[in-house]
Scaffold this motif. Structure first.
Motif, short mmCIF file in Angstrom:
data_model
loop_
_atom_site.label_atom_id
_atom_site.label_comp_id
_atom_site.label_asym_id
_atom_site.label_seq_id
_atom_site.Cartn_x
_atom_site.Cartn_y
_atom_site.Cartn_z
N ILE A 1 -9.66 1.21 15.86
CA ILE A 1 -10.03 1.78 14.56
C ILE A 1 -8.78 1.97 13.73
O ILE A 1 -7.78 2.54 14.18
N LEU A 2 -8.84 1.45 12.52
CA LEU A 2 -7.73 1.59 11.58
C LEU A 2 -8.13 2.57 10.49
O LEU A 2 -9.12 2.38 9.79
N GLN A 3 -7.33 3.63 10.36
CA GLN A 3 -7.59 4.66 9.37
C GLN A 3 -6.49 4.65 8.30
O GLN A 3 -5.31 4.62 8.62
N THR A 4 -6.91 4.63 7.05
CA THR A 4 -6.00 4.83 5.94
C THR A 4 -6.58 5.93 5.06
O THR A 4 -7.68 6.44 5.32
N ALA A 5 -5.88 6.27 4.02
CA ALA A 5 -6.36 7.35 3.15
C ALA A 5 -7.67 6.99 2.47
O ALA A 5 -8.48 7.86 2.17
N VAL B 1 -1.47 5.01 16.90
CA VAL B 1 -0.18 4.60 16.39
C VAL B 1 -0.17 4.87 14.91
O VAL B 1 -1.04 4.41 14.18
N GLU B 2 0.79 5.64 14.45
CA GLU B 2 0.89 5.95 13.03
C GLU B 2 2.05 5.17 12.41
O GLU B 2 3.13 5.08 12.99
N THR B 3 1.81 4.62 11.23
CA THR B 3 2.87 3.95 10.48
C THR B 3 2.79 4.39 9.04
O THR B 3 1.70 4.54 8.49
N SER B 4 3.92 4.57 8.42
CA SER B 4 3.96 4.93 7.01
C SER B 4 4.07 3.68 6.16
O SER B 4 4.45 2.62 6.63
N ALA B 5 3.71 3.82 4.87
CA ALA B 5 3.83 2.70 3.94
C ALA B 5 5.26 2.21 3.85
O ALA B 5 5.53 1.00 3.78
N SER B 6 6.22 3.14 3.86
CA SER B 6 7.63 2.73 3.77
C SER B 6 8.06 1.98 5.02
O SER B 6 8.84 1.02 4.95
N ASP B 7 7.52 2.39 6.20
CA ASP B 7 7.82 1.64 7.42
C ASP B 7 7.31 0.21 7.31
O ASP B 7 8.01 -0.75 7.65
N ARG B 8 6.05 0.06 6.85
CA ARG B 8 5.47 -1.28 6.75
C ARG B 8 6.22 -2.12 5.73
O ARG B 8 6.43 -3.31 5.90
N ASP B 9 6.63 -1.47 4.64
CA ASP B 9 7.38 -2.17 3.60
C ASP B 9 8.71 -2.68 4.14
O ASP B 9 9.23 -3.72 3.70
N SER C 1 0.85 -1.19 0.00
CA SER C 1 0.00 0.00 0.00
C SER C 1 0.89 1.24 0.00
O SER C 1 2.00 1.22 0.54
N THR C 2 0.40 2.31 -0.61
CA THR C 2 1.23 3.53 -0.72
C THR C 2 0.91 4.56 0.35
O THR C 2 1.63 5.54 0.51
N GLY C 3 -0.15 4.34 1.11
CA GLY C 3 -0.56 5.35 2.08
C GLY C 3 -0.12 5.04 3.49
O GLY C 3 0.35 3.94 3.80
N ASN C 4 -0.25 6.04 4.36
CA ASN C 4 0.01 5.86 5.78
C ASN C 4 -1.23 5.26 6.46
O ASN C 4 -2.33 5.31 5.92
N SER C 5 -1.03 4.74 7.65
CA SER C 5 -2.16 4.20 8.42
C SER C 5 -2.05 4.67 9.86
O SER C 5 -0.96 4.99 10.35
N LYS C 6 -3.20 4.69 10.51
CA LYS C 6 -3.25 5.15 11.90
C LYS C 6 -4.23 4.27 12.67
O LYS C 6 -5.31 3.95 12.17
N ILE C 7 -3.83 3.86 13.88
CA ILE C 7 -4.69 3.04 14.74
C ILE C 7 -5.14 3.88 15.92
O ILE C 7 -4.31 4.49 16.60
N LEU C 8 -6.45 3.90 16.15
CA LEU C 8 -7.01 4.66 17.26
C LEU C 8 -7.77 3.72 18.18
O LEU C 8 -8.39 2.75 17.72
N ILE C 9 -7.75 4.00 19.47
CA ILE C 9 -8.36 3.14 20.48
C ILE C 9 -9.41 3.91 21.26
O ILE C 9 -9.20 5.05 21.66
N ARG C 10 -10.57 3.27 21.45
CA ARG C 10 -11.59 3.86 22.31
C ARG C 10 -12.07 2.79 23.27
O ARG C 10 -12.38 1.66 22.87
N LEU C 11 -12.15 3.14 24.55
CA LEU C 11 -12.57 2.22 25.60
C LEU C 11 -13.84 2.74 26.25
O LEU C 11 -13.92 3.90 26.64
N MET C 12 -14.85 1.85 26.35
CA MET C 12 -16.11 2.20 27.00
C MET C 12 -16.37 1.25 28.16
O MET C 12 -16.10 0.05 28.06
N ASP C 13 -16.88 1.78 29.25
CA ASP C 13 -17.15 0.95 30.42
C ASP C 13 -18.43 0.14 30.20
O ASP C 13 -19.11 0.29 29.17
N PRO C 14 -18.78 -0.75 31.13
CA PRO C 14 -19.93 -1.63 30.92
C PRO C 14 -21.25 -0.91 30.70
O PRO C 14 -22.18 -1.49 30.12
N SER C 15 -21.36 0.32 31.12
CA SER C 15 -22.60 1.08 30.91
C SER C 15 -22.59 1.81 29.58
O SER C 15 -23.57 2.49 29.23
#
Length: 827
Positions: A294-298, A254-262, A230-244
Motif C-alpha cells: 500500500i502506497l500512501q501519500t497526502a 518505508v517513509e520517503t520525503s519529496a526532497s529525498d525522492r527529488d 511531488s511535494t508530499g511525503n509517501s509511505k509504503i505499507l505491507i500486509r501479508l495474508m496466508d492462503p486461508s
C-alpha cells in the motif's frame, strides 16, 4: 536529507481502513473500429468514430478487443496470412480521479510493432509482440484538451488511434521461419489505468523456503513511478495474508520525503521477512499467500496485490527433479496463443477453459512456446499448480545485428520483470532451435554461443533464483542450466520403442536433462485397423532427432511423419509407449508433449488441415482427440475410463476377423461387454502395452456393435460405451460423394460427406482432398483450423464434416473431390 525506515506489526488498524483503494483499471474491450491496411497518415484516422461521408476512405469495421488481425486468414487454405500494418481507433472518456494523476494505456500484448497516437500526436512505439508495455498518455490528453475546437469536434472525448504491424522483418524476433504464425493486432487485453501522482512502477515479491520447509523468507522490492515532482511525503505499507486469508503478523512501512525522492533517494526499497514453516506451494496443493503493498501519500492511497507461493525446487545432476525436497516427475505439455475463430485473441474465459482441461488431463508442467504469454495464463498456472518454463521468442533463423540483439535483451528483461512474482515459474527459456539457419547469409555458431552466454548471464543477474534453458541447439547446451535435445522417436526419426534408450543417452551428455517436444501429428477423426504398419519402413538405430527436411511430407528417408497414416490410432500407441516408459525412468526430470492443442503455422500448407500443426491432443476448438484420454489414464488423479474410438463410426475387416478393443483408464480393473456379452475382467498394469493391459481381442458382428465397459477404482465405479458399424464389404476406387444432414441446432446444420465406390460402399481408407462451397443465404463455418471446420481438408476414413449457419435462409452446399463428380445438397 535522510530516509527513515519504520517497522510495524500487522494491525487491524490497516485491515479496517476505508481509505485504501486499488488503482483504477478498466478493460477497453468495446467501441473500436478496425482497418486491415495502412493509412496515408494519422489524419486519415482522425474523425468521429462511426461518422463521415460516403466518400470517406478507407472503410473501417467495428470490432471488440482483444482482436487478432489474422483470426481467419491464418488458416485460409487459399492464401498466405496477412503480414502488414493495421489500425484501431476509438474515443475515450478520460476522468482520472486523482489530483495530478497519470492516465495510462496498459497493453498486455500487441503484435508486433505498436504505435499509439492521441489525436495526431505519436505518444509511444513498442517493438515486440508478447511483452507488456505501458503508455502514459497524460500529457498528450492535456495538450488535446487545450484546443477548444478539438474538444467540440469530439464532444469532450479523447481520440486514440493505434497502429499495429506484423510485417516480415529479419531484424526482429521471432523469425518468420518459426513454425507458428506471427500474429498482428491488439490480441491481448488493453486497459485504461488511472494512477495518482506517485504510484508503483514495480513490486517484486520473492518467496523462498528451505528444502525441509522449516524456514521461509519473503523479500519485497518496490520502485515508484513519479514522472512529475511531488511535494508530499509517501509511505509504503505491507500486509501479508496466508492462503486461508488470515493476516500474518508481519508489517512494515518505508517513509520517503519529496526532497529525498527529488534527490534520487526514493528509488528501490527492499523489505525482508523471515518466519517458520510457511504453507508450501506444490502442484497438488498450490498454496498462495497474498501480499498487499500500500502506497500512501497526502492525496491518495493505492494498493498493489501480489499472489506468491513458497516452494523449493532442484534439478539433481543427471537425476530427477525435486519439488520441496521430494521427487516430482514433470508431466508436461506446451501452449501456443492460438484458437479457432479468433487466432491469438483468446479471452480470459477461453484461456481458463484451456488450462483447466490441461490440469484435468494430469498436467503439472508446461512450456510456454515460444514467447512470453498472457499474465492470465501465469496466474492460472499459479492457482492450478502447474510448473512453468517460459521463454523469449529467439526462435530459428540465426542471429541478427544489434537491433535484433537489443530486442532479445529487452524482451528477456521484460519477461523476467513482468512475471517475476509467479511461483509457478522455475525456468527462463533463452531460445528455441537456435541451430536452425536461414534468415542471414552467415550462420556463425561462435556468435550465437556468445550471445547465448550474454543472455544466460543477464537472466541469472536479474533473477538468480530460477534456472535457464534452451531446446535443440547442441552447440550451446553447456551454457544453460537445463537442456532439451531433439527427441522425436517414432515420428521424425526412428521408432517409438527406441525412446527410452535414446533419452538415457542424451541425459548423460548434460548435467540437467529435461525432454520437451515429443509426440506426432494426428488428423482428428482418422483411425486405422493397422496403425503401426509404417514402422516397417523406418530404419531403427539411426537416432530419434529431427533433422533438416524431416517435417516435409516429401522426399528423404522413410519416417512416420511422411510415410505414416496420421491416424489417431498410431499417435495413441506412440504416446502410450512413451508414458509407459516414463514410469520406469527414475532419473527422468520429466517431459513435455508437443503441444496440447493444434495450432496454425505458415510452414505447413500441405497438412491434412492446411496451415495447421496437428500434434495436439485436442483440436484448435478444444474438441478432444483420443490421445487426450491416453494421457489421462497415466496422469489424472480423478478416476476415468474411456473406450478408444468415440469418433470412429465405422470399423472394418473380414467376417470373423479378430479385432482389438482398447480401454484407457486409471482404474484398477475393467470389464468389457460386447453386444451384451461380457468379455471378461482385466487388471490394469501400466507396463502391459498397449492400454496398460485393458484390451480385449474379439470378433464383431456385421453391422451395428455396442461396446460397454465398467471400471472400478476402490469403491468408485465408472461406465463408458460406444456404438459403431462393422463393415465387411470391400470397396473399389472412389466413384461418388454422398452428402447427408446429421443434425440441426440453433440454425447450425452439420453435414457429412462420405466417399463411396460405384456400389455405394464407403471407401474407409480414403484420404482424398475435399472442397466445400456454399451458395445462398447461409455461411460456411470454415477457416477454423479443425477437421470439421475447414472448406478444404483431407478426408478421414472416407468422410468429412462441415457446418453451415443457415442465417434463417436457403442455401446449396457443394462437395468436390478430384476425379469424382461433385455432390450437392439443399439446406
Amino acid at each position: 536529507m535522510k530516509r527513515t525506515l519504520v517497522v510495524f506489526l500487522v494491525m487491524a488498524m490497516l485491515t479496517g481502513s476505508t481509505k485504501v483503494k486499488a488503482q483504477q483499471s478498466v478493460r477497453l474491450n468495446h467501441n473500436w473500429e478496425f482497418l486491415k491496411q495502412d493509412l496515408g497518415g494519422i489524419w486519415e484516422a482522425i474523425r468521429p468514430v462511426g461518422k463521415g461521408n460516403p466518400e470517406s476512405v478507407p472503410l473501417w469495421t467495428s470490432v471488440t478487443l482483444p482482436h487478432c488481425v489474422n483470426a481467419s486468414d491464418g488458416v485460409d487454405p487459399d492464401q498466405n496470412y496477412y503480414q502488414g500494418p493495421a489500425w484501431y481507433r476509438t474515443q475515450l472518456t478520460i476522468a482520472n480521479p486523482y489530483p495530478k494523476g497519470r492516465t495510462i494505456l496498459h497493453f498486455e500484448g500487441s503484435g508486433q510493432k505498436t504505435s499509439v497516437y492521441v489525436y495526431d500526436q505519436l505518444v509511444k512505439t513498442h517493438v515486440g509482440g508478447y511483452d507488456e508495455f505501458k503508455v502514459d498518455i497524460t500529457d498528450a490528453v492535456e495538450a488535446f484538451r487545450k484546443n477548444p475546437a478539438y474538444q467540440k469536434q469530439f464532444s469532450g472525448k479523447i481520440p486514440v488511434s493505434i497502429r499495429t504491424d506484423n510485417s516480415r522483418d529479419l531484424e526482429m524476433i521471432p523469425s518468420s521461419l518459426s513454425d507458428f504464425n506471427i500474429y498482428g493486432g491488439i490480441y491481448r487485453y488493453l486497459n485504461l489505468v488511472y494512477l495518482p501522482a506517485v504510484s508503483f512502477d514495480k513490486v517484486h515479491v520473492k518467496a523462498e523456503v528451505d528444502k525441509e520447509g522449516k524456514m521461509g523468507k519473503l523479500t519485497i522490492n518496490t520502485n515508484l513511478y513519479e514522472p512529475t515532482k511531488s511535494t508530499g511525503n509517501s509511505k509504503i505499507l505491507i500486509r501479508l495474508m496466508d492462503p486461508s486469508g488470515k493476516a500474518v503478523s508481519l508489517k512494515t512501512a518505508v517513509e520517503t520525503s519529496a526532497s529525498d525522492r527529488d534527490a534520487g533517494l526514493g528509488g528501490p526499497k527492499e523489505m525482508v521477512f523471515e518466519f517458520k514453516k510457511p504453507r508450501l506451494w506444490s502442484t497438488d496443493n498450490p498454496e498462495l499467500y497474498t501480499v498487499e503493498v500500500i502506497l500512501q501519500t497526502a492525496s491518495a492511497e493505492i494498493k498493489e496485490t501480489v499472489k506468491t507461493g513458497f516452494r523449493n525446487f532442484e534439478f539433481v545432476e543427471q537425476g530427477p527433479f525435486l519439488l520441496n525436497g521430494k521427487r516430482l516427475l514433470l508431466r508436461g505439455t506446451h501452449r501456443h496463443e492460438d484458437h479457432a475463430g479468433v487466432g491469438a485473441a483468446m479471452t480470459e474465459e477461453i484461456m481458463r477453459k484451456e488450462m483447466i482441461m490441461m490440469k484435468e488431463m494430469g498436467v503439472n508442467f508446461i512450456r510456454l512456446g515460444h514467447y512470453q504469454q498472457s499474465r492470465i495464463i501465469l496466474q492460472l498456472c499459479d492457482s492450478l499448480g502447474i510448473v512453468v518454463w517460459e521463454e523469449i521468442p529467439w526462435c530459428r533463423g540465426g542471429l541478427g545485428g544489434e537491433v535484433y540483439k537489443e530486442q532479445a535483451r529487452r524482451m528477456l528483461k521484460n519477461m523476467i520483470a513482468q512475471h517475476y512474482n509467479h511461483p509457478s515459474v522455475i525456468i527462463w527459456g533463452l531460445g528455441n532451435e537456435n541451430d536452425w539457419p536461414g534468415d542471414f547469409p552467415e550462420f556463425n555458431k561462435d556468435s550465437i554461443r556468445a550471445f547465448m552466454k550474454e543472455l544466460n548471464d543477464l537472466s541469472h543477474r536479474l533473477d538468480p533464483s530460477r534456472k535457464t534453458a534452451i531446446r535443440r541447439c547442441d552447440f550451446c547446451k553447456d551454457i544453460v542450466d537445463v537442456y532439451s535435445p531433439s527427441i522425436w522417436a517414432g515420428w521424425y526419426r526412428g521408432i517409438y520403442t527406441e525412446y527410452k534408450s535414446v533419452s538415457e543417452m542424451e541425459m548423460k551428455r548434460v548435467k540437467h536433462f529435461l525432454h520437451v517436444e515429443w509426440g506426432g501429428d494426428s488428423h482428428a477423426g482418422r483411425h486405422s485397423e493397422s496403425p503401426d504398419n509404417a514402422l516397417i519402413k523406418v530404419k531403427a538405430g539411426g537416432g530419434a532427432d529431427e533433422r533438416a527436411g524431416d517435417a516435409s511430407l516429401y522426399g528423404g528417408a522413410a519416417r512416420v511423419s511422411k510415410d505414416g497414416d496420421w491416424s489417431e490410432s498410431y499417435i495413441c500407441n506412440l504416446i502410450d509407449w512413451h508414458l509407459k516408459e516414463q514410469e520406469t525412468m527414475p532419473w527422468l526430470t520429466g517431459t513435455a508433449q508437443w503441444p496440447f492443442k493444434d495450432f496454425s503455422t505458415p510452414v505447413r500448407p500441405d497438412n491434412p488441415v492446411p496451415y495447421m500443426n496437428q500434434k495436439g491432443v485436442v483440436e484448435r476448438d478444444f474438441t478432444k482427440k483420443e490421445s487426450y484420454y491416453v494421457f489421462q489414464s497415466y496422469w489424472a488423479s480423478n478416476p476415468m475410463v474411456h473406450i478408444y474410438g468415440h469418433n470412429w463410426p465405422v470399423r472394418w475387416g473380414d467376417e470373423g476377423e479378430e479385432k482389438m478393443i482398447k480401454v484407457y483408464s486409471n482404474c484398477d480393473e475393467a470389464e468389457a461387454w460386447l453386444n451384451g456379452k461380457s468379455l471378461g475382467v482385466k487388471k490394469r498394469n501400466n507396463q502391459d502395452f498397449p492400454a496398460a493391459g485393458l484390451r480385449w481381442n474379439t470378433t464383431f458382428n456385421k453391422g451395428i456393435n455396442t461396446v460397454k465397459v465398467v471400471a472400478k477404482k476402490g469403491k468408485t465405479i465408472l461406465y463408458d460405451s460406444i456404438s459403431f458399424q462393422y463393415q465387411t464389404e470391400k470397396w473399389n476406387k472412389p466413384a461418388q460423394v454422398k452428402l447427408e444432414k446429421l443434425e440441426e441446432s440453433n440454425g447450425i446444420i452439420t453435414i457429412q460427406a462420405t466417399l463411396q465406390d460405384a456400389n455405394g460402399v464407403q471407401c474407409l481408407d480414403a484420404a482424398n482432398w475435399i472442397r466445400f462451397k456454399l451458395a445462398g443465404d447461409g455461411q460456411l463455418i470454415d477457416n477454423q483450423g479443425t477437421s470439421s471446420g475447414s472448406n478444404y481438408v483431407q478426408m478421414y476414413n472416407g468422410r468429412a464434416i462441415i457446418r453451415v449457419n443457415t442465417n434463417k435462409g436457403k442455401s446449396v452446399l457443394s462437395a468436390t473431390v478430384p476425379t469424382v463428380p461433385s455432390a450437392f445438397i439443399e439446406l
